[in-house]
Design a protein around this motif. Structure first.
Motif, PDB file in Angstrom:
ATOM      1  N   UNK A  78     -34.429 -26.135   8.121  1.00 45.94           N
ATOM      2  CA  UNK A  78     -34.788 -26.499   9.845  1.00 45.94           C
ATOM      3  C   UNK A  78     -35.804 -27.543   9.645  1.00 45.94           C
ATOM      4  N   UNK A  79     -36.935 -27.424   8.841  1.00 48.80           N
ATOM      5  CA  UNK A  79     -38.388 -27.795   9.119  1.00 48.80           C
ATOM      6  C   UNK A  79     -38.012 -29.596   9.136  1.00 48.80           C
ATOM      7  N   UNK A  80     -39.043 -30.498  10.096  1.00 50.33           N
ATOM      8  CA  UNK A  80     -39.364 -31.268   9.702  1.00 50.33           C
ATOM      9  C   UNK A  80     -39.457 -31.975   9.015  1.00 50.33           C
ATOM     10  N   UNK A  81     -39.827 -31.489   7.554  1.00 48.93           N
ATOM     11  CA  UNK A  81     -39.669 -32.368   6.699  1.00 48.93           C
ATOM     12  C   UNK A  81     -38.975 -32.655   5.855  1.00 48.93           C
ATOM     13  N   UNK A  82     -38.007 -31.513   5.678  1.00 50.53           N
ATOM     14  CA  UNK A  82     -36.699 -31.540   5.137  1.00 50.53           C
ATOM     15  C   UNK A  82     -35.480 -31.762   6.245  1.00 50.53           C
ATOM     16  N   UNK A  83     -35.262 -31.913   7.532  1.00 48.40           N
ATOM     17  CA  UNK A  83     -34.415 -31.957   8.987  1.00 48.40           C
ATOM     18  C   UNK A  83     -34.597 -33.713   8.878  1.00 48.40           C
ATOM     19  N   UNK A  84     -35.743 -34.854   8.900  1.00 45.25           N
ATOM     20  CA  UNK A  84     -36.001 -35.736   8.926  1.00 45.25           C
ATOM     21  C   UNK A  84     -35.606 -36.560   7.732  1.00 45.25           C
ATOM     22  N   UNK A  87     -31.343 -36.187   6.785  1.00 44.64           N
ATOM     23  CA  UNK A  87     -30.961 -37.302   8.724  1.00 44.64           C
ATOM     24  C   UNK A  87     -31.117 -39.000   8.630  1.00 44.64           C
ATOM     25  N   UNK A  88     -31.693 -38.787   6.857  1.00 42.75           N
ATOM     26  CA  UNK A  88     -32.410 -40.222   7.271  1.00 42.75           C
ATOM     27  C   UNK A  88     -33.222 -40.993   8.219  1.00 42.75           C
ATOM     28  N   UNK A  89     -34.620 -40.299   9.312  1.00 44.13           N
ATOM     29  CA  UNK A  89     -35.469 -40.561   9.991  1.00 44.13           C
ATOM     30  C   UNK A  89     -35.203 -42.287   9.445  1.00 44.13           C
ATOM     31  N   UNK A  90     -35.981 -42.625  10.768  1.00 49.19           N
ATOM     32  CA  UNK A  90     -36.599 -43.969  10.795  1.00 49.19           C
ATOM     33  C   UNK A  90     -38.112 -43.830  10.283  1.00 49.19           C
ATOM     34  N   UNK A  91     -38.314 -42.538  10.280  1.00 53.63           N
ATOM     35  CA  UNK A  91     -39.584 -42.318   9.726  1.00 53.63           C
ATOM     36  C   UNK A  91     -40.375 -40.858   8.652  1.00 53.63           C
ATOM     37  N   UNK A 238     -28.262 -29.772   6.982  1.00 47.41           N
ATOM     38  CA  UNK A 238     -28.324 -29.955   9.018  1.00 47.41           C
ATOM     39  C   UNK A 238     -28.023 -31.272   8.753  1.00 47.41           C
ATOM     40  N   UNK A 239     -27.201 -31.972   8.241  1.00 50.86           N
ATOM     41  CA  UNK A 239     -27.024 -33.913   8.585  1.00 50.86           C
ATOM     42  C   UNK A 239     -25.618 -33.868   9.497  1.00 50.86           C
ATOM     43  N   UNK A 240     -25.336 -34.943   9.989  1.00 57.67           N
ATOM     44  CA  UNK A 240     -24.602 -34.305  11.017  1.00 57.67           C
ATOM     45  C   UNK A 240     -24.222 -33.410  11.937  1.00 57.67           C
ATOM     46  N   UNK A 241     -25.213 -32.664  12.114  1.00 54.05           N
ATOM     47  CA  UNK A 241     -24.724 -31.480  13.123  1.00 54.05           C
ATOM     48  C   UNK A 241     -25.673 -32.131  14.866  1.00 54.05           C
ATOM     49  N   UNK A 242     -24.781 -31.754  16.158  1.00 55.77           N
ATOM     50  CA  UNK A 242     -25.842 -32.290  17.328  1.00 55.77           C
ATOM     51  C   UNK A 242     -26.698 -30.678  17.384  1.00 55.77           C
ATOM     52  N   UNK A 243     -27.718 -30.950  18.470  1.00 55.66           N
ATOM     53  CA  UNK A 243     -28.500 -30.022  18.392  1.00 55.66           C
ATOM     54  C   UNK A 243     -28.298 -28.310  18.773  1.00 55.66           C
ATOM     55  N   UNK A 244     -26.958 -27.968  19.385  1.00 54.12           N
ATOM     56  CA  UNK A 244     -26.697 -27.105  19.813  1.00 54.12           C
ATOM     57  C   UNK A 244     -25.874 -26.194  18.595  1.00 54.12           C
ATOM     58  N   UNK A 375     -36.835 -22.039  16.009  1.00 52.43           N
ATOM     59  CA  UNK A 375     -38.356 -23.049  16.528  1.00 52.43           C
ATOM     60  C   UNK A 375     -38.316 -24.291  15.954  1.00 52.43           C
ATOM     61  N   UNK A 376     -38.128 -24.594  14.743  1.00 55.83           N
ATOM     62  CA  UNK A 376     -37.848 -25.658  13.980  1.00 55.83           C
ATOM     63  C   UNK A 376     -36.410 -26.367  14.488  1.00 55.83           C
ATOM     64  N   UNK A 377     -35.613 -26.131  15.039  1.00 52.28           N
ATOM     65  CA  UNK A 377     -34.878 -27.348  16.098  1.00 52.28           C
ATOM     66  C   UNK A 377     -35.666 -27.334  17.034  1.00 52.28           C
ATOM     67  N   UNK A 378     -36.394 -26.538  17.452  1.00 56.10           N
ATOM     68  CA  UNK A 378     -36.396 -27.417  19.358  1.00 56.10           C
ATOM     69  C   UNK A 378     -37.611 -28.262  18.824  1.00 56.10           C
ATOM     70  N   UNK A 379     -38.078 -28.089  17.947  1.00 54.34           N
ATOM     71  CA  UNK A 379     -39.451 -28.756  17.332  1.00 54.34           C
ATOM     72  C   UNK A 379     -38.753 -30.252  16.965  1.00 54.34           C
ATOM     73  N   UNK A 380     -38.075 -30.071  15.993  1.00 50.56           N
ATOM     74  CA  UNK A 380     -37.532 -31.709  15.834  1.00 50.56           C
ATOM     75  C   UNK A 380     -37.167 -32.012  16.815  1.00 50.56           C
TER      76      UNK A 380
END
Length: 399
Positions: A78-84, A87-91, A238-244, A375-380
């Protein structure tokens, strides 16, 4: 006939001289373009204390820098480095910080890169434990201090002189600067009206420039050689998941890993303090983060960011409420920090994701002070919403 013993010494000296005289531009041309991407999750102290890698990173719109301290090393799915990444984020998140990296260290770092801050979106993770009654100390400052950044700060004429003088007075209280005869002389000349002090600074300044140049070259060579190669491929789940769905997943993830204590601390972390826990009960009675020199240190960070047009989002991390209650460090000692830091940030027109109401949220924290799975999910989510905002907007992130 025996060869002269001093021949290797002469050869070594010539080689060293060649390395020193080699133009910086030539060294830079040899650094692989992949080095910046590689450094994004390395958490390499050489990168924190250097200049080249961060400069290139800040110039590249692909990177979103995340400044903080020891929580950045708590990587999980769930850490930003893995999540983004997954999920192929733009950054691409770029992690900057380690344990003990508090406001003054970040101040020197930001001051190093004033030219790259204008309009740059950044994330800054705040930790309540920075705000001890006596502020940061030698044990936290010394390992994270960068001589290169310290010398560049001395020669930085872009920072408001009022801000710079306030910072110098504070920096001179720490041994790496006070015990450096060249740097301390230049610093003291900045804040002193004494004629002799200013003359001494004039005399040592050429030596300071020469030493700073050597430090820059050292930084380039470290960058050329490479950093700490680590496998950061954590999990694609973590791919293709809603925040919930991510919150529910993080809750289950944490629940399976925090089973041996009533504080929702991961088993591995609790095992480190299990024997000490009984002796810590009630030991923090009367403790508070409400008053600390760190607030003034942090204000220097805010001032430099504002002066140079940065666009930061501050993440206000809570503490583990169950554990803090157990130790006697009550809400009365914690709430003033949350309120004060929020007001301080918003007073400068900056945004804050305030998670202080998650102190008792199970699995929001991984241990007693470090943000964890949920906490990382909320942060993401806060980071994603912030990243998508139009630069012209100035909305406060509320969570």
């Amino acid at each position: 006939m025996k060869k002269p013993l001093f021949s290797p010494l002469i050869l070594a000296f010539i080689l060293l001289l060649l390395l020193v005289l080699l133009p910086n531009q030539l060294i830079e041309s040899l650094i692989p373009k992949s080095r910046i991407n590689q450094a994004a999750t390395e958490l390499n102290p050489f990168m924190f204390q250097g200049k080249y890698v961060q400069q290139k990173m800040l110039e590249d719109p692909q990177f979103l820098p995340i400044y903080g301290s020891s929580e950045l090393a708590r990587l999980d799915r769930f850490h930003p480095s893995n999540y983004f990444k997954e999920t192929n984020a733009d950054f691409t998140p770029f992690l900057i910080g380690r344990g003990g990296t508090e406001s003054l260290i970040h101040l020197l770092n930001f001051s190093e890169h004033t030219d790259q801050l204008k309009g740059k979106k950044i994330i800054f993770v705040l930790s309540p434990q920075w705000f001890q009654p006596k502020g940061t100390d030698e044990s936290h400052f010394v390992p994270n201090y960068s001589a290169l950044q310290g010398y560049d700060f001395a020669f930085n004429h872009q920072i408001d002189p009022v801000i710079k003088k306030r910072a110098i007075k504070r920096l001179l209280t720490f041994s790496p600067i006070e015990n450096d005869p060249i740097l301390s002389t230049i610093y003291k000349a900045e804040i002193s009206k004494n004629v002799w002090t200013k003359r001494e600074a004039t005399i040592v300044r050429p030596f300071a420039y020469a030493y700073r140049d050597l430090l820059e070259k050292k930084d380039l060579y470290y960058t050329l050689v490479g950093g700490i190669h680590r496998n950061r491929d954590l999990s694609p789940k973590v791919r293709d998941k809603s925040w919930g769905q991510l919150q529910a997943m993080a809750t289950q993830f944490g629940k399976k890993r925090a089973t041996n204590n009533p504080f929702d601390i991961s088993n591995n972390q609790y095992n480190k303090i299990k024997k000490l826990a009984p002796s810590l009960k009630g030991k923090k009675q009367g403790a508070s983060y409400g008053k600390s020199p760190e607030y003034k240190d942090f204000q220097l960070v805010l001032d430099v960011l504002k002066e140079n047009g940065a666009q930061p989002l501050f993440i206000s991390v809570p503490v583990n409420g169950k554990w803090y209650d157990f130790t006697g460090f009550t809400k009365e000692g914690r709430s003033p920090y949350y309120k004060r830091i929020k007001n301080q940030i918003e007073a400068e027109g900056f945004q804050i994701a305030d998670f202080s109401n998650h102190e008792y949220d199970p699995y929001f924290m991984k241990d007693t002070i470090h943000i964890g799975w949920k906490g990382w999910v909320y942060t993401d989510r806060a980071i994603m919403e912030f990243y998508k905002q139009d630069h012209s907007k100035n909305q406060v992130v509320r969570n």
